[in-house]
Design an enzyme around this catalytic site. Structure first.
Site, PDB file in Angstrom:
ATOM      1  N   SER A  65     -42.212 -15.704  -2.404  1.00  0.00           N
ATOM      2  CA  SER A  65     -43.182 -16.718  -1.973  1.00  0.00           C
ATOM      3  C   SER A  65     -44.269 -16.115  -1.080  1.00  0.00           C
ATOM      4  O   SER A  65     -44.092 -15.070  -0.447  1.00  0.00           O
ATOM      5  CB  SER A  65     -42.463 -17.836  -1.218  1.00  0.00           C
ATOM      6  OG  SER A  65     -41.461 -18.402  -2.032  1.00  0.00           O
TER       7      SER A  65
HETATM    8  N1  SAM Z   1     -36.585 -16.863  -1.537  1.00  0.00           N
HETATM    9  C1  SAM Z   1     -37.082 -15.911  -2.509  1.00  0.00           C
HETATM   10  C2  SAM Z   1     -37.651 -14.676  -1.889  1.00  0.00           C
HETATM   11  O1  SAM Z   1     -37.690 -14.574  -0.659  1.00  0.00           O
HETATM   12  O2  SAM Z   1     -38.030 -13.779  -2.647  1.00  0.00           O
HETATM   13  C3  SAM Z   1     -38.041 -16.525  -3.487  1.00  0.00           C
HETATM   14  C4  SAM Z   1     -37.356 -17.433  -4.414  1.00  0.00           C
HETATM   15  S1  SAM Z   1     -38.098 -17.708  -5.963  1.00  0.00           S
HETATM   16  C5  SAM Z   1     -39.531 -18.624  -5.536  1.00  0.00           C
HETATM   17  C6  SAM Z   1     -36.926 -18.914  -6.572  1.00  0.00           C
HETATM   18  C7  SAM Z   1     -35.570 -18.330  -6.916  1.00  0.00           C
HETATM   19  O3  SAM Z   1     -34.673 -19.408  -7.164  1.00  0.00           O
HETATM   20  C8  SAM Z   1     -35.577 -17.491  -8.189  1.00  0.00           C
HETATM   21  O4  SAM Z   1     -35.096 -16.218  -7.922  1.00  0.00           O
HETATM   22  C9  SAM Z   1     -34.668 -18.281  -9.149  1.00  0.00           C
HETATM   23  O5  SAM Z   1     -33.938 -17.457 -10.041  1.00  0.00           O
HETATM   24  C10 SAM Z   1     -33.767 -18.986  -8.169  1.00  0.00           C
HETATM   25  N2  SAM Z   1     -33.083 -20.171  -8.681  1.00  0.00           N
HETATM   26  C11 SAM Z   1     -33.540 -21.136  -9.514  1.00  0.00           C
HETATM   27  N3  SAM Z   1     -32.577 -22.051  -9.736  1.00  0.00           N
HETATM   28  C12 SAM Z   1     -31.492 -21.659  -9.025  1.00  0.00           C
HETATM   29  C13 SAM Z   1     -30.177 -22.187  -8.847  1.00  0.00           C
HETATM   30  N4  SAM Z   1     -29.775 -23.308  -9.422  1.00  0.00           N
HETATM   31  N5  SAM Z   1     -29.321 -21.507  -8.050  1.00  0.00           N
HETATM   32  C14 SAM Z   1     -29.685 -20.355  -7.448  1.00  0.00           C
HETATM   33  N6  SAM Z   1     -30.911 -19.803  -7.587  1.00  0.00           N
HETATM   34  C15 SAM Z   1     -31.808 -20.457  -8.365  1.00  0.00           C
END
Ligand code: SAM
Length: 226
Positions: A65
């Site tokens: 993000s």
């Molecule tokens: N917090 C992260 C960082 O600091 O890099 C950015 C997160 S990214 C915007 C969103 C993440 O949520 C992705 O890696 C995606 O694979 C994960 N995601 C989506 N659905 C999910 C779920 N049900 N459980 C765990 N992770 C999930």
């Protein structure tokens, strides 16, 4: 390893120009953003723009993000240092590192095993021994270590996942984007006993939360990677 002055200055500029100037005041959050090396969480091909005012791709159609959004969501959790925190969506591990600096312990859940593995390696290299990354559907929360003083979801949910409300401690804060896949509102929920208060904070655009209490699938065109 000693860091170059250039990287230290890039982080200082990021904090001043993108974060403090937009109203983030919590000095603990500002200090964490100033000291944690964001560039090591960014894939090598994008490392030269790691401190840009933007989200960046990290592979598997996912993103790290924008720095301001990381700071805003962290400030909204009002961490004092003694909390057990649950993060949903480890991605690169950068947000988990910021939370690890500000709380007692962090459990971070990621559904894509390759991203979880990469994040674990970076967090281990930086000696974050209070951050644990697990591969799981985070929309179901993590009952094992509940209740949590703070929960952050870094992927867009169609509605607030019920298990996350249930796993929030009395007095706890839950921050997450809620809305359509094309755009959401960042919300903060606070629990008082069985009551939950909601604040709507800002419009945002996150990648989808895919899982039991999220979306069935990720239907975005690839170009929506913000
Ligand atoms: N917090 C992260 C960082 O600091 O890099 C950015 C997160 S990214 C915007 C969103 C993440 O949520 C992705 O890696 C995606 O694979 C994960 N995601 C989506 N659905 C999910 C779920 N049900 N459980 C765990 N992770 C999930």
């Amino acid at each position: 390893m000693k860091e170059s002055d250039e990287l230290i200055q890039a982080r200082e500029r990021m904090v001043e120009d993108q974060i403090r100037s937009r109203g983030i005041k919590d000095t603990r959050v500002l200090d964490a953003m100033r000291t944690i090396p964001r560039h090591v969480f960014v894939p090598s091909e994008n490392r030269h723009i790691a401190y840009a005012d933007a989200p960046l791709p990290i592979g598997h159609r996912q993103t790290i993000s924008q720095p301001f959004i990381v700071a805003l969501m962290t400030e909204l959790l009002e961490l004092k240092g003694d909390e057990i925190v649950l993060e949903i969506g480890t991605g690169s591990g950068y947000q988990a590192a910021i939370l690890g600096r500000l709380a007692k312990r962090v459990y971070s859940l990621e559904r894509i095993p390759e991203l979880a593995e990469q994040a674990k390696e970076v967090l281990y290299a930086l000696s974050f021994d209070n951050v644990e990354v697990l591969v799981a559907d985070g929309s179901q929360g993590l009952l094992e270590y509940a209740p949590y003083g703070a929960i952050m979801v870094t992927a867009a949910a169609p509605r607030v996942p019920t298990p996350l409300k249930e796993q929030l401690a009395d007095g706890g804060r839950l921050v997450l984007p809620v809305g359509e896949q094309a755009g959401q509102i960042l919300e903060r929920w606070k629990r008082k006993g069985d009551d939950f208060g909601r604040e709507r904070v800002a419009p945002v655009a996150f990648v989808p939360l895919v899982g039991e209490h999220g979306w069935d699938s990720d239907e975005r065109p690839f170009s929506w990677w913000v």
